[in-house]
Write a protein that holds these residues in place. Structure first.
Motif, PDB file in Angstrom:
ATOM      1  N   GLN A 262     -25.428 -17.338 135.793  1.00 29.31           N
ATOM      2  CA  GLN A 262     -24.178 -16.973 134.821  1.00 29.31           C
ATOM      3  C   GLN A 262     -23.100 -18.297 135.123  1.00 29.31           C
ATOM      4  O   GLN A 262     -22.688 -18.558 134.065  1.00 29.31           O
ATOM      5  CB  GLN A 262     -23.765 -15.961 135.491  1.00 29.31           C
ATOM      6  CG  GLN A 262     -24.425 -14.544 135.590  1.00 29.31           C
ATOM      7  CD  GLN A 262     -24.473 -13.932 134.233  1.00 29.31           C
ATOM      8  OE1 GLN A 262     -23.550 -14.517 133.031  1.00 29.31           O
ATOM      9  NE2 GLN A 262     -24.949 -12.936 133.965  1.00 29.31           N
ATOM     10  N   ALA A 263     -23.082 -18.931 135.968  1.00 29.97           N
ATOM     11  CA  ALA A 263     -21.928 -19.989 136.182  1.00 29.97           C
ATOM     12  C   ALA A 263     -22.648 -21.071 135.455  1.00 29.97           C
ATOM     13  O   ALA A 263     -21.664 -21.939 134.638  1.00 29.97           O
ATOM     14  CB  ALA A 263     -21.854 -20.436 137.624  1.00 29.97           C
ATOM     15  N   VAL A 264     -23.832 -21.449 135.469  1.00 34.73           N
ATOM     16  CA  VAL A 264     -24.456 -22.693 134.841  1.00 34.73           C
ATOM     17  C   VAL A 264     -24.258 -22.372 133.465  1.00 34.73           C
ATOM     18  O   VAL A 264     -23.989 -23.171 132.426  1.00 34.73           O
ATOM     19  CB  VAL A 264     -25.916 -22.932 135.225  1.00 34.73           C
ATOM     20  CG1 VAL A 264     -26.693 -23.799 134.057  1.00 34.73           C
ATOM     21  CG2 VAL A 264     -25.962 -23.400 136.722  1.00 34.73           C
ATOM     22  N   LYS A 265     -24.697 -21.121 132.986  1.00 35.67           N
ATOM     23  CA  LYS A 265     -24.557 -20.786 131.251  1.00 35.67           C
ATOM     24  C   LYS A 265     -23.154 -20.939 130.968  1.00 35.67           C
ATOM     25  O   LYS A 265     -22.798 -21.442 129.905  1.00 35.67           O
ATOM     26  CB  LYS A 265     -25.093 -19.353 131.199  1.00 35.67           C
ATOM     27  CG  LYS A 265     -25.233 -19.035 129.732  1.00 35.67           C
ATOM     28  CD  LYS A 265     -25.863 -17.657 129.647  1.00 35.67           C
ATOM     29  CE  LYS A 265     -25.547 -17.020 127.952  1.00 35.67           C
ATOM     30  NZ  LYS A 265     -26.375 -17.471 127.147  1.00 35.67           N
ATOM     31  N   ALA A 266     -22.251 -20.388 131.637  1.00 34.52           N
ATOM     32  CA  ALA A 266     -20.730 -20.426 131.381  1.00 34.52           C
ATOM     33  C   ALA A 266     -20.407 -21.983 131.364  1.00 34.52           C
ATOM     34  O   ALA A 266     -19.504 -22.414 130.265  1.00 34.52           O
ATOM     35  CB  ALA A 266     -19.720 -19.642 132.298  1.00 34.52           C
ATOM     36  N   HIS A 267     -20.844 -22.711 132.006  1.00 32.38           N
ATOM     37  CA  HIS A 267     -20.535 -23.995 132.212  1.00 32.38           C
ATOM     38  C   HIS A 267     -20.812 -24.695 130.850  1.00 32.38           C
ATOM     39  O   HIS A 267     -20.118 -25.568 130.178  1.00 32.38           O
ATOM     40  CB  HIS A 267     -20.867 -24.862 133.543  1.00 32.38           C
ATOM     41  CG  HIS A 267     -20.543 -26.341 133.267  1.00 32.38           C
ATOM     42  ND1 HIS A 267     -19.401 -26.974 134.113  1.00 32.38           N
ATOM     43  CD2 HIS A 267     -21.221 -27.462 132.920  1.00 32.38           C
ATOM     44  CE1 HIS A 267     -19.485 -28.192 133.735  1.00 32.38           C
ATOM     45  NE2 HIS A 267     -20.812 -28.443 133.211  1.00 32.38           N
ATOM     46  N   LEU A 268     -22.191 -24.599 130.510  1.00 26.09           N
ATOM     47  CA  LEU A 268     -22.819 -25.152 129.483  1.00 26.09           C
ATOM     48  C   LEU A 268     -22.378 -24.834 128.052  1.00 26.09           C
ATOM     49  O   LEU A 268     -22.137 -25.557 127.183  1.00 26.09           O
ATOM     50  CB  LEU A 268     -24.508 -25.135 129.428  1.00 26.09           C
ATOM     51  CG  LEU A 268     -25.177 -25.566 130.890  1.00 26.09           C
ATOM     52  CD1 LEU A 268     -26.547 -25.590 130.765  1.00 26.09           C
ATOM     53  CD2 LEU A 268     -24.852 -27.282 130.870  1.00 26.09           C
ATOM     54  N   GLU A 269     -21.942 -23.726 128.169  1.00 22.10           N
ATOM     55  CA  GLU A 269     -21.380 -23.085 126.581  1.00 22.10           C
ATOM     56  C   GLU A 269     -20.067 -23.347 126.732  1.00 22.10           C
ATOM     57  O   GLU A 269     -19.150 -23.001 125.981  1.00 22.10           O
ATOM     58  CB  GLU A 269     -21.441 -21.631 126.797  1.00 22.10           C
ATOM     59  CG  GLU A 269     -23.150 -21.143 126.524  1.00 22.10           C
ATOM     60  CD  GLU A 269     -23.120 -20.017 126.178  1.00 22.10           C
ATOM     61  OE1 GLU A 269     -24.398 -19.101 126.320  1.00 22.10           O
ATOM     62  OE2 GLU A 269     -22.143 -19.170 126.638  1.00 22.10           O
ATOM     63  N   ARG A 270     -19.110 -24.289 127.912  1.00 19.57           N
ATOM     64  CA  ARG A 270     -17.969 -24.860 127.639  1.00 19.57           C
ATOM     65  C   ARG A 270     -16.960 -23.607 128.012  1.00 19.57           C
ATOM     66  O   ARG A 270     -15.815 -23.556 127.274  1.00 19.57           O
ATOM     67  CB  ARG A 270     -17.548 -25.673 126.423  1.00 19.57           C
ATOM     68  CG  ARG A 270     -18.673 -26.598 125.964  1.00 19.57           C
ATOM     69  CD  ARG A 270     -18.651 -28.074 126.882  1.00 19.57           C
ATOM     70  NE  ARG A 270     -19.812 -28.759 126.637  1.00 19.57           N
ATOM     71  CZ  ARG A 270     -20.025 -29.634 127.190  1.00 19.57           C
ATOM     72  NH1 ARG A 270     -19.128 -30.305 128.034  1.00 19.57           N
ATOM     73  NH2 ARG A 270     -21.269 -30.373 127.030  1.00 19.57           N
ATOM     74  N   ARG A 271     -17.467 -22.642 128.514  1.00 19.16           N
ATOM     75  CA  ARG A 271     -16.572 -21.288 128.673  1.00 19.16           C
ATOM     76  C   ARG A 271     -15.502 -21.610 130.260  1.00 19.16           C
ATOM     77  O   ARG A 271     -14.737 -20.856 130.476  1.00 19.16           O
ATOM     78  CB  ARG A 271     -17.230 -20.150 129.067  1.00 19.16           C
ATOM     79  CG  ARG A 271     -18.088 -19.974 127.963  1.00 19.16           C
ATOM     80  CD  ARG A 271     -18.912 -18.409 127.897  1.00 19.16           C
ATOM     81  NE  ARG A 271     -19.529 -18.254 126.636  1.00 19.16           N
ATOM     82  CZ  ARG A 271     -18.897 -17.813 125.575  1.00 19.16           C
ATOM     83  NH1 ARG A 271     -17.645 -17.556 125.321  1.00 19.16           N
ATOM     84  NH2 ARG A 271     -19.565 -17.475 124.300  1.00 19.16           N
ATOM     85  N   VAL A 272     -15.914 -22.767 130.879  1.00 22.52           N
ATOM     86  CA  VAL A 272     -15.414 -22.966 132.065  1.00 22.52           C
ATOM     87  C   VAL A 272     -14.374 -23.764 132.071  1.00 22.52           C
ATOM     88  O   VAL A 272     -14.500 -25.172 131.856  1.00 22.52           O
ATOM     89  CB  VAL A 272     -15.998 -23.183 133.408  1.00 22.52           C
ATOM     90  CG1 VAL A 272     -15.418 -23.052 134.592  1.00 22.52           C
ATOM     91  CG2 VAL A 272     -17.311 -22.207 133.435  1.00 22.52           C
ATOM     92  N   MET A 273     -13.042 -23.670 132.484  1.00 24.49           N
ATOM     93  CA  MET A 273     -11.955 -24.709 132.140  1.00 24.49           C
ATOM     94  C   MET A 273     -11.471 -24.997 133.703  1.00 24.49           C
ATOM     95  O   MET A 273     -10.880 -23.719 134.069  1.00 24.49           O
ATOM     96  CB  MET A 273     -10.993 -24.483 131.082  1.00 24.49           C
ATOM     97  CG  MET A 273     -11.703 -24.779 129.822  1.00 24.49           C
ATOM     98  SD  MET A 273     -10.405 -24.680 128.350  1.00 24.49           S
ATOM     99  CE  MET A 273      -9.773 -26.327 128.564  1.00 24.49           C
ATOM    100  N   LEU A 274     -10.965 -26.076 134.148  1.00 26.43           N
ATOM    101  CA  LEU A 274     -10.381 -26.471 135.426  1.00 26.43           C
ATOM    102  C   LEU A 274      -8.958 -26.218 135.327  1.00 26.43           C
ATOM    103  O   LEU A 274      -8.283 -26.743 134.413  1.00 26.43           O
ATOM    104  CB  LEU A 274     -10.747 -27.624 136.075  1.00 26.43           C
ATOM    105  CG  LEU A 274     -12.285 -27.596 136.650  1.00 26.43           C
ATOM    106  CD1 LEU A 274     -12.616 -29.324 136.972  1.00 26.43           C
ATOM    107  CD2 LEU A 274     -12.044 -26.884 138.102  1.00 26.43           C
ATOM    108  N   ASN A 275      -8.264 -25.419 136.129  1.00 29.57           N
ATOM    109  CA  ASN A 275      -6.931 -25.045 136.433  1.00 29.57           C
ATOM    110  C   ASN A 275      -6.345 -25.230 137.708  1.00 29.57           C
ATOM    111  O   ASN A 275      -6.521 -24.504 138.488  1.00 29.57           O
ATOM    112  CB  ASN A 275      -6.620 -23.623 135.869  1.00 29.57           C
ATOM    113  CG  ASN A 275      -5.199 -23.338 135.957  1.00 29.57           C
ATOM    114  OD1 ASN A 275      -4.258 -24.267 135.902  1.00 29.57           O
ATOM    115  ND2 ASN A 275      -4.862 -22.119 135.774  1.00 29.57           N
ATOM    116  N   GLY A 276      -6.063 -26.537 138.115  1.00 31.40           N
ATOM    117  CA  GLY A 276      -6.078 -26.926 139.366  1.00 31.40           C
ATOM    118  C   GLY A 276      -7.200 -26.705 140.289  1.00 31.40           C
ATOM    119  O   GLY A 276      -8.351 -26.888 139.805  1.00 31.40           O
ATOM    120  N   HIS A 277      -6.993 -25.989 141.465  1.00 34.39           N
ATOM    121  CA  HIS A 277      -8.344 -25.488 142.159  1.00 34.39           C
ATOM    122  C   HIS A 277      -8.838 -24.352 141.653  1.00 34.39           C
ATOM    123  O   HIS A 277      -9.499 -23.688 142.680  1.00 34.39           O
ATOM    124  CB  HIS A 277      -7.783 -25.916 143.518  1.00 34.39           C
ATOM    125  CG  HIS A 277      -6.919 -24.597 144.021  1.00 34.39           C
ATOM    126  ND1 HIS A 277      -5.494 -25.002 143.888  1.00 34.39           N
ATOM    127  CD2 HIS A 277      -6.849 -23.771 144.691  1.00 34.39           C
ATOM    128  CE1 HIS A 277      -4.719 -23.872 144.349  1.00 34.39           C
ATOM    129  NE2 HIS A 277      -5.752 -23.052 144.818  1.00 34.39           N
TER     130      HIS A 277
END
Lengths: 283, 283, 283, 283
Positions: A261-276
């Motif tokens: 799930q995390a990999v899919k979200a990352h590859l689909e650019r659904r994850v953005m960093l907000n500080g830590h």
């Protein structure tokens, strides 16, 4: 027609969405999905927007059109074309369940990615790599060779244009230097519900403590072990009648699922960093 | 400064978001939350957008500013001011758990709503209504009085300006006529995981079938019993050692929770109807 | 006919179950539910057995019949008659959701218990106690009065024959002395997924860490804060868009549910202590 | 020392457990796990008991010792030696995720079973069978060949002494005759939360209905399609933004997990039939 994804973050003020979407409309682009988040604590604004653009327009054309808005609002942006298949490096040691699950999900198309290489400090998974037609790098790690092997990994990541390095139960801790250089591009699966049970043998720690749920956590790797931004977590019920080994077995499914799930979200650019922390835009 | 929420739906074409957000920016409004969904099957576009507007602007000012865009794209819109507390009517029979949970969530502020009245075909819950300072309407229902009582309910809904009628385990089926007139404004909690076990005594049906999970479903009421658009569902594990009465007891929590979630989503304007389905924009 | 419950633990050897059940059969008792657990790490055997005995036999008769087996295997046993309603003391501070849920579950009969008293360091919940016809003890706690108030609590527990003291979001830490004296008879609900986020403000800690799930833990109270044997845990999904206050609100349901489950399991004698862990025999 | 498992069912009366455990104690057997269930509706008693017996005693010795008790209480029993590895036949069509998951769980030892054969109406999975060193039977099915192929399956099941036939997304409906002959020995995974969405294309049915959770159900096969006794079920959250294909993809994990759990429970003799329901003794 092709689909692009724009990720942007900037300090919040009126007009951001209007500025971006007006430019997109002028290009004849049509929004297919859009998510945004305003963090009231930091007044930071985050957006992910997927849109279809006419075939005659390249990603550079889109980027050019967006520049004035980007500059005006001092946005940090990333613009990607969905037609380009993301590239990943999978790292694994002996426990292969999380890797197998990733490979399967790629095979059936749920994960859209090209595996550039499988890297391991053991020989164990070579046959799996060969079956998938993926290069296998057996890079054993000792105290002496660790930095050299990390240098090779960094070279590989750069030469292959990898979008993500996945620690799929890779049992070596990355050095501080590498963690920093690849920050935001390395996802680890930790086999506990963080922040409980950091470090080694989390299932045995959980068994000792007598918890009634075990869990898994996918997070970006940082120099602080098991302290990186969390992307996804899940838990699973256990009972007093289960042994630490039963916890390990029950955990395999959760780990595999959470990592995928995390990999899919990352590859689909659904994850953005907000500080830590992370912003994760669910479908 | 006050916060408004705009819900809109229209056929999808380029420029919708730009048109709306450009008008908002011109008003000096600042978007705090925005969600959208494009249904590829119907090419229908749905949007919910929450924004802060300067205090000097009324909701009519906002509406006026949006009119040209609304007309151009033939949008169906709803515009609400968050400062106006939504009004609800709670209907209940003898089982009071779902009602109690709603009242509690209002008391602690998780649900932001004013209870216009509690309506029941029994006397059972009068003391609870009195404790909350809410008018109690005891309207017994027989075959003969049913339509009269429904007429009273409709009057009450209209006079009070109720945004929502909640069937919190109200055991009378609404007539087709009333279901149609109040379509999209009545939420029912059904004590099964629909479409399994429609109709009466769903826990007993579930027990008979030997399922391993029970559930609850919150849905809008339509003339087709238990066939209305689903807003929220949840399930809960049961075992062979549990009786039908144990199912009933275990189900109370799930029902209460699912109904409260659906009500909150509705009142926050997160639910939009898409044919016989719903679009639910999660926070 | 009445139902008794026998809990026993002893070192494991062949013949334990035979010895016990043979005595029960000789009494004409009929087993309605039986659970057992053998801990391979300590070779300790645990058993809970519920059985119906003829009306003419008292619990003392049963106890007498079991004595030889108890002595032979050096069992620790507890024998209870289900006809005797368990007695509980509920302690609460200002947040009342967990207490309300307990009171409701008692009212509808899911929890079979008599509330001996509600004890609070605040006046807040007096009206709720009065409505239920339960004595309310307002015992404010300061550094100076703490030990006196604890002495009153101990007196109350002993005089009333309370089976359980429930800390339903009671915000005072019990002293080491009291924790030891009432060991195994005090259940606390901690508003995190222990061992994550011990101590104060766990939701705010969880928010800071950016977790994707929050949780609650019901455990027996020991002198080591938040380290007591865990009885029940559950988690709930949260998102980046939720504030710490949203975590608090989402957590109320989980806390209420987890505490009620733990209390029910305790009162039904389904929980047995196994060192610093619990054995929980599910229905 | 070896471990045996006894499953028994009979009409409930006092003395059953005593009779069995007294015999076991006389043999010097030591109980490691025991579960029982009394169905108050039918007064039927169910028991699963695992025990270690001295090496010098064969399973026939144990059976002989238990005979008097079995006869006295008219028990139906099954007695198995854990040392004998259970044998399974896996049937699959084109979707291979559930089969892959089973094979993986066998490889890592979580499932203790020997795959006698993989049977398919397609060639698709031959390579997987070969990699595992398992015979592959490609038996295409048409209306004309169906009964012949089923006869071959029955032969295979009997000759190999298979304990279980697993329909791991095998897309052919078994005939009534075969379903009856193998009753209680064939487990199917249905890709919905039964009884919702029986028959073909359940994910598409679920999508049409607009549910908020999808699910999977493992059940014994009976002549009534999708009506057999349910062993295990699980659900998974979906959203309005997901397509029917997204449901299919999300469902793969749930199906795989639910089927593997049901198979494990069956092979460990934790599942007992109680009319058209199951008793499942959890660890």
């Amino acid at each position: 027609e092709h689909t692009c994804i724009l990720n942007l973050s900037c300090d919040d003020k009126p007009g951001i969405v209007a500025a971006v979407t007006t430019e997109l409309a002028a290009l004849g682009a049509n929004i297919s999905e859009s998510n945004q988040f305003w963090d009231p604590l930091t007044n930071r604004f985050f957006m992910r927007i997927a849109f279809r653009v006419p075939a005659r327009l390249s990603i550079e054309d889109v980027d050019r059109a967006l520049r004035p808005a980007v500059d005006r609002y001092e946005m940090r942006i990333a613009l990607t074309d969905q037609a380009r298949k993301p590239r990943i490096i999978i790292m694994v040691s002996k426990f292969d369940h999380a890797m197998q699950h990733l490979l399967y999900q790629i095979r059936v198309g749920w994960l859209d990615a090209e595996v550039v290489a499988i890297v391991s400090n053991h020989e164990t998974c070579r046959a799996d790599a060969e079956r998938e037609g993926v290069p296998y790098r057996h890079w054993p790690v000792t105290k002496e060779t660790k930095l050299d092997q990390e240098a090779r990994l960094l070279d590989l990541a750069q030469e292959s244009g990898a979008d993500l390095v996945i620690l799929a139960r890779y049992m070596q801790v990355l050095s501080d230097g590498l963690s920093k250089r690849l920050y935001g591009k390395v996802i680890n699966i930790h086999h506990s519900f963080l922040p409980s049970f950091k470090g080694a043998k989390p299932y045995h720690q959980a068994f000792e403590r007598g918890v009634k749920l075990i869990g898994a956590t996918a997070h970006y790797v940082t120099p602080d072990l098991d302290e990186g931004p969390i992307i996804e977590q899940e838990t699973q019920r256990v009972t007093h009648a289960m042994s630490a080994e039963d916890f390990v077995a029950a955990g395999r499914d959760v780990e595999s699922r959470v990592l995928a799930q995390a990999v899919k979200a990352h590859l689909e650019r659904r994850v953005m960093l907000n500080g830590h922390k992370t912003v994760v835009f669910q479908k």
